[in-house]
Design an enzyme around this catalytic site. Structure first.
Site, mmCIF file in Angstrom:
data_model
loop_
_atom_site.group_PDB
_atom_site.id
_atom_site.type_symbol
_atom_site.label_atom_id
_atom_site.label_comp_id
_atom_site.label_asym_id
_atom_site.label_seq_id
_atom_site.Cartn_x
_atom_site.Cartn_y
_atom_site.Cartn_z
ATOM 1 N N LYS A 1 0.867 -1.179 0.000
ATOM 2 C CA LYS A 1 0.000 0.000 0.000
ATOM 3 C C LYS A 1 0.914 1.242 0.000
ATOM 4 O O LYS A 1 1.818 1.341 0.800
ATOM 5 C CB LYS A 1 -0.896 -0.017 1.240
ATOM 6 C CG LYS A 1 -2.041 0.936 1.169
ATOM 7 C CD LYS A 1 -3.145 0.574 2.174
ATOM 8 C CE LYS A 1 -4.289 1.577 2.074
ATOM 9 N NZ LYS A 1 -5.446 1.186 2.910
ATOM 10 N N GLU B 1 -19.801 -4.539 9.748
ATOM 11 C CA GLU B 1 -20.624 -3.807 10.708
ATOM 12 C C GLU B 1 -21.705 -4.717 11.298
ATOM 13 O O GLU B 1 -22.093 -4.556 12.456
ATOM 14 C CB GLU B 1 -21.275 -2.620 9.997
ATOM 15 C CG GLU B 1 -20.298 -1.497 9.655
ATOM 16 C CD GLU B 1 -19.456 -1.785 8.427
ATOM 17 O OE1 GLU B 1 -19.687 -2.801 7.741
ATOM 18 O OE2 GLU B 1 -18.529 -0.992 8.150
ATOM 19 N N ARG C 1 -25.300 -1.191 7.169
ATOM 20 C CA ARG C 1 -24.994 -2.617 7.040
ATOM 21 C C ARG C 1 -25.419 -3.398 8.285
ATOM 22 O O ARG C 1 -25.341 -4.620 8.318
ATOM 23 C CB ARG C 1 -23.471 -2.814 6.859
ATOM 24 C CG ARG C 1 -22.947 -2.469 5.483
ATOM 25 C CD ARG C 1 -23.247 -3.585 4.520
ATOM 26 N NE ARG C 1 -22.841 -3.289 3.160
ATOM 27 C CZ ARG C 1 -21.618 -3.470 2.680
ATOM 28 N NH1 ARG C 1 -20.642 -3.903 3.458
ATOM 29 N NH2 ARG C 1 -21.339 -3.179 1.414
HETATM 30 C C1 LIG Z 1 -12.835 4.232 1.177
HETATM 31 C C2 LIG Z 1 -13.498 3.628 2.358
HETATM 32 O O1 LIG Z 1 -14.551 4.094 2.758
HETATM 33 C C3 LIG Z 1 -12.861 2.498 3.018
HETATM 34 S S1 LIG Z 1 -11.491 1.795 2.357
HETATM 35 C C4 LIG Z 1 -11.375 0.682 3.640
HETATM 36 C C5 LIG Z 1 -10.262 -0.294 3.712
HETATM 37 C C6 LIG Z 1 -10.312 -1.252 2.556
HETATM 38 O O2 LIG Z 1 -9.226 -2.166 2.678
HETATM 39 P P1 LIG Z 1 -8.829 -3.024 1.420
HETATM 40 O O3 LIG Z 1 -7.785 -3.964 1.873
HETATM 41 O O4 LIG Z 1 -10.028 -3.557 0.777
HETATM 42 O O5 LIG Z 1 -8.213 -1.965 0.401
HETATM 43 P P2 LIG Z 1 -6.787 -1.198 0.465
HETATM 44 O O6 LIG Z 1 -7.113 0.207 0.928
HETATM 45 O O7 LIG Z 1 -6.261 -1.207 -0.941
HETATM 46 O O8 LIG Z 1 -5.916 -1.940 1.395
HETATM 47 C C7 LIG Z 1 -12.419 0.872 4.544
HETATM 48 C C8 LIG Z 1 -12.592 0.104 5.804
HETATM 49 N N1 LIG Z 1 -13.264 1.882 4.178
HETATM 50 C C9 LIG Z 1 -14.427 2.279 4.974
HETATM 51 C C10 LIG Z 1 -15.584 1.284 4.844
HETATM 52 C C11 LIG Z 1 -16.137 0.713 5.977
HETATM 53 N N2 LIG Z 1 -17.219 -0.100 5.897
HETATM 54 C C12 LIG Z 1 -17.771 -0.370 4.683
HETATM 55 C C13 LIG Z 1 -18.966 -1.255 4.623
HETATM 56 N N3 LIG Z 1 -17.274 0.149 3.555
HETATM 57 C C14 LIG Z 1 -16.204 0.969 3.631
HETATM 58 N N4 LIG Z 1 -15.750 1.508 2.455
#
Ligand SMILES: CC(=O)c1sc(CCOP(=O)(O)OP(=O)(O)O)c(C)[n+]1Cc1cnc(C)nc1N
Ligand SMILES: [Mg+2]
Length: 616
Positions: free
Chosen positions: A277, A360, A388
């Protein structure tokens, strides 16, 4: 620049291997440049550059459908699919979305922002494709964080059962916004460091250069023959998926070879890639948490900036102190430790802190389980993501009136993240649930008072606060609060503005020093302060209710229902968000457009014949 030659994915297919490597670096520079001016999801998008270049080299968007889970890592995809010229407008007023969005481009397969939806979408698309006798590839890119979401894991079950042709790319950088959590994540770590995998990867990369088809036949045959071994190493074996990896997610050449091979395979395949990342930008590599979604910065001299003291920070300080006063307090976050202001709490009270990952629903029902067995859980959750957990709040928490406090952050319109992230429905879906009390503090002192009282009162209590800064209050401040009572902040001769939550600043601005107009901090929605409401109505005051929430089903609706139950018909205007989605952009402009700002309040008062001045 190579990027000058790329205006669509078909242009990219003509590029040589060297040009593709140069293109990847140019994409990185462009992502850094634009995030420096706009802010945005920098680290995630930097980590997905090679992946996206390889996908568009091998697959044929928009005929082939490429889905991005959450969609925040897709900046390179946006640039490569005809939005290079507008990429600098991302997340800005009138600009392109920060996530993929179907209405924005034929190359955007799904509209997202919430995590864990891409796999269910993908299986739906695969069934549609096959049912209609069509022929195209479906590729779903999902991060290790998004894969912790129940929706994603449940979708794997359907995908494995359906055995339809599709490719899932698990983009594993061991990060959610914070460090990723969960048993699957732990297993991936083991898998990555296991010597066997590193050797395989070295051997795999070598072989991939020459006789790759044989390799995959070998793996498939080996899999049959050594099911026991592989399924220990293949976390997706039980889900009926072919698993390939983990491989280097920044090896562009290797990814291209792999995609060329995997696209020929039938049935569902999951390719596990390991990425970093923030890849390619030192500060983001070093601290992917801060650089997950930074505000603007100087690209030459990137420094972290403090975003001020927020409601989230005030909440974090309050629960960190409360936990010393209430030993049964336990705080849960569904993967939003930083966003919910819980870093300090998690360090101070590690044994009374749980990050469930991006689920959630599990977080809410785990809170119910804790409450059933004697803890006092506080679920810190964004309004939008709480959507959710709607059934869990009803079914697992409210029916038994369990002692669960919902600390509902990001209530209202949030700005850059747009429609998928606005917290504008929670009042409507919470207030209809019997026994759930709902409050909105006007400042950090009231937040502390409400949190403490909610823990004492018991039962499900939602305390709602906005994405905004707030004045810091001294440690140890625990004022009392008369539960269910509104607060008259300014007397009025002819009219009162009743505000719930963030719009109180507009109410005070509109009232100014006008003796005709009073202001009420209507900080309790359930229970409403019916006694004061009745008094105002009986005295013939004109009333304006205002809230940063959908008008339908919000605070104003609750007031109207109460007035009708009391048989009272004062002259009243209800100001709230209209029945539309608000995209990304400037919050004040959207509040103006929605008709909930000071000017709108004055307009409403004037319509009722109240003598008003101009907004100051
Ligand atoms: C943008 C946003 O709201 C993000 S990005 C992210 C992390 C995603 O991790 P992943 O490993 O999938 O991707 P990476 O960043 O490339 O490591 C979260 C928790 N959130 C908040 C979040 C919380 N809960 C839900 C249902 N959707 C989102 N988008
Ligand atoms: Mg991740």
């Amino acid at each position: 620049m190579v990027l000058d030659k790329v205006n669509s994915p078909s242009d990219l297919k003509a590029l040589s291997e060297v040009e593709l490597l140069v293109l990847a670096e140019e994409l990185r520079s462009e992502i850094i440049r634009v995030c420096a001016q706009n802010g945005g999801h920098l680290a995630s998008s930097l980590g997905a550059v090679e992946l996206i270049v390889a996908l568009h080299k091998v697959f044929d968007s928009p005929r082939d459908r490429i889905l991005f889970d959450v969609g925040h890592q897709a900046y390179a995809h946006k640039i490569l699919t005809g939005r290079k010229g507008v990429f600098h407008t991302i997340r800005q007023e009138g600009g392109i979305s920060g996530f993929t969005k179907v209405s924005e481009s034929e190359h955007d397969a799904i509209t997202v922002g919430h995590a864990s939806t891409s796999l269910a979408n993908a299986i739906g698309m695969a069934i549609a494709r096959d049912t209609l006798g069509e022929d195209y590839q479906i590729v779903s890119v999902i991060g290790d964080g998004a894969l912790t979401g129940g929706m994603a894991l449940a979708a794997l079950n359907v995908i494995g059962e359906q055995q339809r042709k599709m490719l899932i790319v698990l983009n594993d950088n061991e990060m959610s916004i914070s460090e990723n959590v969960g048993a699957l994540n732990r297993f991936f770590k083991e898998l990555q460091i296991k010597k066997w995998v590193q050797d395989t990867e070295k051997w795999g990369r070598g072989v991939l250069e020459t006789i790759s088809p044989r390799l995959f036949n070998l793996v498939d045959r080996a899999k049959e023959a050594a099911k026991l071994v592989l399924h220990q190493e293949n976390p997706f074996y039980a889900w009926g998926l072919r698993y390939v990896g983990p491989v280097d997610g920044h090896n562009l050449k290797g990814l291209i070879h792999l995609f060329q091979e995997l696209k020929e395979l039938d049935g569902p395949t999951i390719l596990h890639i390991v990425t970093q990342k923030g890849k390619g930008y030192k500060v983001a590599e070093a601290d992917p948490i801060y650089w997950h979604g930074p505000p603007g910065f100087d690209p030459e001299k990137p420094e972290k900036v403090s975003k001020g003291y927020s409601w989230s920070a005030a909440f974090g300080d309050a629960v960190t102190e409360l936990a010393h006063l209430e030993p049964r307090l336990f705080v849960i976050t569904p993967a939003m430790r930083e966003g919910s202001g819980l870093v300090k709490y998690s360090q101070t009270h590690p044994s009374r802190y749980l990050d469930t990952g991006i689920c959630e629903d599990v977080a809410a029902t785990a809170a119910a389980g804790m409450a059933l067995r004697g803890l006092k859980p506080v679920l810190a959750i964004y309004s939008t993501f709480m959507q959710r957990a709607y059934d869990q709040i009803i079914h697992d928490i409210a029916i038994e009136k369990l002692d669960v406090v919902l600390a509902v952050d990001r209530a209202g319109i949030v700005g850059g993240d747009g429609a998928t992230h606005n917290g504008v429905f929670d009042i409507a879906y919470l207030r209809t649930v019997p026994g759930v009390q709902i409050a909105a503090p006007k400042d950090a002192l009231e937040l502390r008072a409400m949190l403490k009282k909610a823990l004492e009162l018991g039962g499900p209590v939602a305390i709602r606060y906005a994405r905004d800064n707030v004045e810091r209050v001294p440690e140890g401040s625990w004022p009392d609060i008369e539960w269910g009572r509104w607060e008259v902040l300014k007397e009025g001769g002819k009219a009162y503005i009743l505000s719930f939550g963030k719009t109180l600043k507009y109410a005070l601005e509109a009232a100014g020093d006008n003796p005709e107009v009073g202001v009420i901090n209507a900080r309790f929605l359930k229970p409403l302060d019916r006694e004061l409401l009745e008094k105002l109505a009986l005295k013939g005051y004109k009333l304006v209710t205002v809230e940063d929430h959908q008008k339908m089903g919000g605070f104003g609706s609750a007031v109207l229902e109460a007035l009708s139950e009391m048989g009272l018909k004062p002259d009243i205007r209800v100001l709230g968000l209209p029945d539309v989605f608000f995209d990304h952009g400037s919050i004040p402009r959207m509040h103006r457009e929605a008709g909930i700002d000071a000017a709108a309040i004055l307009e409403a008062l004037a319509q009722m014949g109240v003598r008003v001045g101009e907004v100051g």
